[in-house]
Design an enzyme around this catalytic site. Structure first.
Site, PDB file in Angstrom:
ATOM      1  N   ILE A  14       0.685  -0.890   0.199  1.00  0.00           N
ATOM      2  CA  ILE A  14      -0.175   0.246   0.446  1.00  0.00           C
ATOM      3  C   ILE A  14       0.827   1.047   0.490  1.00  0.00           C
ATOM      4  CG2 ILE A  14      -2.306   0.984   1.013  1.00  0.00           C
ATOM      5  CD1 ILE A  14      -3.339  -1.715   2.709  1.00  0.00           C
ATOM      6  N   ASP A  33      11.427   2.545   5.235  1.00  0.00           N
ATOM      7  CA  ASP A  33      11.468   0.595   4.944  1.00  0.00           C
ATOM      8  C   ASP A  33      12.327  -0.375   5.574  1.00  0.00           C
ATOM      9  OD1 ASP A  33       8.764  -0.366   2.855  1.00  0.00           O
ATOM     10  OD2 ASP A  33      10.305  -2.230   4.547  1.00  0.00           O
ATOM     11  N   ASN A  34      13.052  -1.421   6.323  1.00  0.00           N
ATOM     12  CA  ASN A  34      13.872  -2.274   6.376  1.00  0.00           C
ATOM     13  C   ASN A  34      13.440  -3.086   5.428  1.00  0.00           C
ATOM     14  OD1 ASN A  34      11.243  -3.504   7.235  1.00  0.00           O
ATOM     15  ND2 ASN A  34      11.845  -4.305   9.679  1.00  0.00           N
ATOM     16  N   TYR A 151      -1.488  -9.637  17.559  1.00  0.00           N
ATOM     17  CA  TYR A 151      -0.815  -7.938  15.943  1.00  0.00           C
ATOM     18  C   TYR A 151      -2.406  -7.086  16.643  1.00  0.00           C
ATOM     19  CZ  TYR A 151      -1.559  -6.160  11.103  1.00  0.00           C
ATOM     20  OH  TYR A 151      -1.197  -5.679   9.973  1.00  0.00           O
ATOM     21  N   LYS A 155      -2.499  -3.191  17.747  1.00  0.00           N
ATOM     22  CA  LYS A 155      -2.821  -2.323  16.921  1.00  0.00           C
ATOM     23  C   LYS A 155      -3.639  -1.780  17.891  1.00  0.00           C
ATOM     24  CE  LYS A 155      -1.157  -1.412  13.329  1.00  0.00           C
ATOM     25  NZ  LYS A 155      -0.657  -0.923  12.474  1.00  0.00           N
TER      26      LYS A 155
END
Ligand code: UDP
Length: 326
Positions: A14, A33-34, A151, A155
């Protein structure tokens, strides 16, 4: 007015589509970003744009995040652990990224008063039985002994943090709960159902339907998601709020499999795989998931434009071109 954007997870599925849309409007973008689940291929065209910078690093690196946020007007926080398999296999990393990483990103955004979007997920609806689900609905999570809830719960903590910073520290942030976003560039590698089914169908292999396939999901085209994110950023009334972002068109997973087989003209069959085998023993599946998008519709006029059948066609076409589908 041209703005400077920091997109965490900017080389992800995305994030990279959002990057392209922003660059096309003349904004500048730093993608942090890794490259764990994101990919340089996703930003291949952006890399030749002088308004784009790729910074390979981790959101848990607070000094790095601070340095990048200082240069930015807007922060879109998309970086997260993705794919239930990865989440269940490494709950520690999931909690670390989603809690410590998000804290670093939002802390920096607060210091520099960046307009912020925090990507959350329909997973936060947990075992909710009210369908379609709306932002104010209560939430029930499963036991912390089951990895999937690490998760969802982490979040949900992100959401609390974003709203608290908006109220108490003036961070202009909006939380967006994404419901099964799909489209070109989504990798089949992390278990997401549509790219997986398309890859299997094109290889004439059996489509792996988990459980009995009567569970449902609602899939939203990535282009619709990106358009909505841009509209949210432009709308002051969205600050301090949570929005569902998805397409309410609900489909049973078995019907999705059959539609993929039909559209590809594949000779594939369906193979039913028990959830315990697909994920882990005692796995709790979410049987139905549908967003109530009234709030986003009333605020920014959001209407998903791309139907499921068009989405499937687009994913098949891009997979045929071998565009980023592994
Ligand atoms: N699924 C499936 N076969 C697969 C991958 C996923 O039947 O090969 C099912 C999965 O059990 C779930 C749905 O498809 O019911 C969506 O899965 P995905 O991982 O894409 O998203 P999420 O579970 O996060 O909604």
């Amino acid at each position: 007015m041209k703005k400077r954007f920091l997109i965490t997870g900017g080389t992800g599925f995305i994030g990279s589509h959002l990057t392209d849309a922003l660059l096309a409007k003349g904004h500048s973008v730093i993608a942090l970003d890794n490259l764990e689940t994101g990919s340089r291929d996703n930003v291949e065209s952006a890399l030749s744009n002088r308004n784009f910078d790729l910074v390979v690093g981790d959101i848990c690196d607070a000094p790095l995040v601070d340095k990048l946020a200082r240069k930015s007007d807007v922060v879109v926080h998309m970086a997260a652990r993705i794919g239930l398999k990865l989440v269940i296999e490494s709950p520690l990393r999931t909690v670390d990224v989603n809690v410590r990483g998000t804290e670093a990103v939002m802390g920096a955004a607060t210091r520099y008063r960046c307009r912020t979007i925090v990507a959350s997920t329909s997973e936060v609806y947990g075992l909710a039985t009210k369908i379609p689900s709306a932002e104010e609905d209560p939430i029930t999570f499963g036991s912390p002994t089951k990895g999937r809830w690490a998760y969802a719960c982490s979040k949900a903590v992100d959401e609390f943090l974003a709203l608290a910073l908006a109220r108490e520290r003036g961070l202009p942030s909006t939380v967006v709960r994404l419901f099964n976003t799909v489209g070109p560039r989504q990798s089949a590698r992390y278990g997401m159902v549509l790219p997986r089914f398309v890859r299997q169908a094109l290889a004439n292999e059996p489509l792996t339907v988990y459980g009995d396939g009567t569970q449902t999901r609602s899939f939203c085209y990535v282009g619709d998601v990106v358009g909505a994110l841009l509209d949210i950023l432009d709308c002051e009334a969205t600050v301090g709020e949570i929005y569902n972002l998805g397409n309410p068109q609900e489909v049973r997973i078995l019907d999705l499999a059959q539609e993929v087989i039909r559209q590809t003209g594949s000779t594939s069959t369906v193979r039913f795989v028990p959830f315990d085998e697909a994920y882990a023993a005692g796995f709790e599946e979410i049987h139905r998931r549908v967003p109530d998008i009234t709030k986003l519709h009333e605020t920014v006029g959001f209407v998903p434009r791309v139907s499921l059948s068009e989405i499937i066609a687009a994913v098949i076409e891009s997979a045929r071109k071998r565009e980023h589908v592994a």
